[in-house]
Design a protein around this motif. Sequence first.
Motif, mmCIF file in Angstrom:
data_model
loop_
_atom_site.group_PDB
_atom_site.id
_atom_site.type_symbol
_atom_site.label_atom_id
_atom_site.label_comp_id
_atom_site.label_asym_id
_atom_site.label_seq_id
_atom_site.Cartn_x
_atom_site.Cartn_y
_atom_site.Cartn_z
ATOM 1 N N ILE A 13 19.354 23.298 13.350
ATOM 2 C CA ILE A 13 19.922 22.835 14.627
ATOM 3 C C ILE A 13 19.621 23.838 15.739
ATOM 4 O O ILE A 13 19.290 23.442 16.888
ATOM 5 C CB ILE A 13 21.443 22.610 14.463
ATOM 6 C CG1 ILE A 13 21.709 21.433 13.518
ATOM 7 C CG2 ILE A 13 22.098 22.345 15.815
ATOM 8 C CD1 ILE A 13 23.163 21.232 13.161
ATOM 9 N N MET A 14 19.743 25.132 15.419
ATOM 10 C CA MET A 14 19.423 26.142 16.439
ATOM 11 C C MET A 14 17.948 26.065 16.840
ATOM 12 O O MET A 14 17.588 26.292 18.002
ATOM 13 C CB MET A 14 19.750 27.529 15.904
ATOM 14 C CG MET A 14 21.244 27.775 15.701
ATOM 15 S SD MET A 14 22.232 27.538 17.192
ATOM 16 C CE MET A 14 21.578 28.879 18.208
ATOM 17 N N GLY A 15 17.042 25.746 15.883
ATOM 18 C CA GLY A 15 15.625 25.595 16.221
ATOM 19 C C GLY A 15 15.370 24.393 17.116
ATOM 20 O O GLY A 15 14.473 24.426 17.966
ATOM 21 N N LEU A 16 16.135 23.311 16.891
ATOM 22 C CA LEU A 16 15.982 22.152 17.766
ATOM 23 C C LEU A 16 16.495 22.437 19.182
ATOM 24 O O LEU A 16 15.918 21.971 20.171
ATOM 25 C CB LEU A 16 16.731 20.950 17.186
ATOM 26 C CG LEU A 16 16.154 20.341 15.898
ATOM 27 C CD1 LEU A 16 17.067 19.239 15.384
ATOM 28 C CD2 LEU A 16 14.755 19.807 16.130
ATOM 29 N N LEU A 17 17.590 23.183 19.264
ATOM 30 C CA LEU A 17 18.156 23.485 20.580
ATOM 31 C C LEU A 17 17.346 24.551 21.316
ATOM 32 O O LEU A 17 17.187 24.469 22.545
ATOM 33 C CB LEU A 17 19.617 23.939 20.421
ATOM 34 C CG LEU A 17 20.590 22.891 19.850
ATOM 35 C CD1 LEU A 17 21.985 23.488 19.684
ATOM 36 C CD2 LEU A 17 20.640 21.658 20.736
ATOM 37 N N ASN A 18 16.844 25.542 20.594
ATOM 38 C CA ASN A 18 16.086 26.641 21.205
ATOM 39 C C ASN A 18 14.786 26.846 20.423
ATOM 40 O O ASN A 18 14.681 27.759 19.606
ATOM 41 C CB ASN A 18 16.896 27.935 21.221
ATOM 42 C CG ASN A 18 18.199 27.795 22.006
ATOM 43 O OD1 ASN A 18 18.163 27.396 23.176
ATOM 44 N ND2 ASN A 18 19.316 28.122 21.373
ATOM 45 N N PRO A 19 13.792 26.011 20.632
ATOM 46 C CA PRO A 19 12.522 26.160 19.892
ATOM 47 C C PRO A 19 11.813 27.456 20.272
ATOM 48 O O PRO A 19 11.780 27.848 21.434
ATOM 49 C CB PRO A 19 11.729 24.933 20.325
ATOM 50 C CG PRO A 19 12.325 24.491 21.603
ATOM 51 C CD PRO A 19 13.751 24.880 21.582
ATOM 52 N N GLN A 20 11.281 28.121 19.214
ATOM 53 C CA GLN A 20 10.577 29.380 19.405
ATOM 54 C C GLN A 20 9.153 29.229 18.867
ATOM 55 O O GLN A 20 8.923 28.541 17.870
ATOM 56 C CB GLN A 20 11.286 30.518 18.655
ATOM 57 C CG GLN A 20 12.709 30.802 19.138
ATOM 58 C CD GLN A 20 12.745 31.384 20.524
ATOM 59 O OE1 GLN A 20 11.779 32.067 20.957
ATOM 60 N NE2 GLN A 20 13.818 31.121 21.271
ATOM 61 N N PRO A 21 8.191 29.894 19.522
ATOM 62 C CA PRO A 21 6.803 29.819 19.012
ATOM 63 C C PRO A 21 6.696 30.517 17.663
ATOM 64 O O PRO A 21 7.392 31.487 17.371
ATOM 65 C CB PRO A 21 5.998 30.537 20.100
ATOM 66 C CG PRO A 21 6.974 31.430 20.778
ATOM 67 C CD PRO A 21 8.294 30.717 20.748
#
Length: 566
Positions: A328-336
């Motif tokens: 969920i954190m990756g969906l909210l704050n995508p990182q390269p």
Amino acid sequence: MLPGLAAAAAAHRCSWSSLCRLRLPCRAAARGSSDRQEWQSLVTFGSFSKSVPCCTLNQVKLYSTNVQKEGQGSQTQKMEKIPSFDEAAENMGAELKAPIIKQEPLQVRVKAVLKKREYGPKYTQNNFITGVRAMNEFCLKSSDLEQLRKIRRRSPHEDTESFTVYLRSDVEAKSLEVWGSPEALAREKKLRKEAEIEYRERLFRNQKILREYRDFLGNTKPRSRTASVFLKGPGKVVMVAICINGLNCFFKFLAWIYTGSASMFSEAIHSLSDTCNQALLALGISKSVQTPDPSHPYGFSNMRYIASLISGVGIFMMGAGLSWYHGIMGLLNPQPIESLLWAYCILAGSLVSEGATLLVAVNELRRSARAKGMSFYKYVMESRDPSTNVILLEDTAAVLGVTIAATCMGLTSITGNPLYDSLGSLGVGTLLGVVSAFLIYTNTEALLGRSIQPEQVQRLTELLENDPSVRAIHDVKATDLGLGKVRFKAEVDFDGRVVTRSYLEKQDIDQMLQEIQEVKTPEELETFMLKHGENIIDTLGAEVDRLEKELKKRNPEVRHVDLEIL
């Protein structure tokens, strides 16, 4: 003289009428004797005064004329003596007391009934206790028991046929003789209890010192049973899984630190949760093989189910929860994402290692299912081997998780969109949640007390019903205790005739017939029945022991049998 005769005639008429009214029997023979007997009857029953109220008993005189022929008809007159009132009453009373009709003596049959004994709410006079219990509860020595009556009884243990017991009443009397009073005995019990508590505390300290000594010098004892459990069966599978998942966890964390991939983080958490849960399974296996003690008479076999249940909860909280959170954190704050080469290499190695562990678990479950005569699917679904079941499901989820993570990471590297990587983390978390839910459900069912297979229950029931001493079987319960152990309980309706015949076959019939012929009184009958009744009850107990041993012999998985007499 004529007035006297007239008065007598009038008195006669009055007395006859009175007798007719009272319906009293009159024995009339001769004329003169009839008058006198009627007079006496009237005097006795007190009816004359009612018949002739004008006369009193003292004034009445009875005259009679006796005519005797002497020569040419000479005639003489005589006056008989009149009995007094008391004499007449005594004579008449004696006649009435005399039996008129001879009667046969009555024969009365009295039913012999034994007096009912009142035992009260507490009766321990006929109770038996063992020597160990007598020494512990009544503070006696073995030398004190030597002076008491010894009774040999059928042993409740399988390794011995009989053992020695003592009458509780004899033991209580001996304890009072030794200690003098119940108060002195209570004081001695209190002192011994305090000494026992002190001994346990000292033993605990000594065990702690011994452990420290072994840690310092090394343990040179031979391999214990607990250690040998991890060399075969479920223990071997768990140890292999711990080693492989521990290495996978280490390398996955390195790959996550290098790449920052959410899917790789989920796989690292997945491997860490698997390693911790498998360590918990190892603890449950080691506890499950401990010898039963007084606090746990049926052993510790359920520890495997408890450890598997906690493992399922751990997978849900630690594995699924953290994977969902990171996704969920990756969906909210995508990182390269950095280079995924090392991540692919580590995932490939994890796929091989997890696949090897999965193969070991599958082989172990197939072997166990074949030994139980069950299919592989049914054996897994019923969680007959909880530890291996957890390894199977965890490794299956691990292989699927590696596949999901590799696919999502590949899509991210091809498209450059980090959302696929976050979706892969959510997919791995969902997979772990499904596995944990299945483990929680199956192990909870096992801990609640699960019945064995209906075919096996039917086989055990038929074995009992085919015995001639058994009439019927009711309320059958067969519970799986884990580790292939079964507890069987049933209400048994025994045929008393068969049990009694079994007892008679071991007796001297001629001697028993002689004892029966010597029974003459209710007390002798009670003694005879008490003697043979107690022996018949012992025979019934021996029949129960025989059936329990036969059940265990034909069904080795049955460890505990409780046959209750209906």
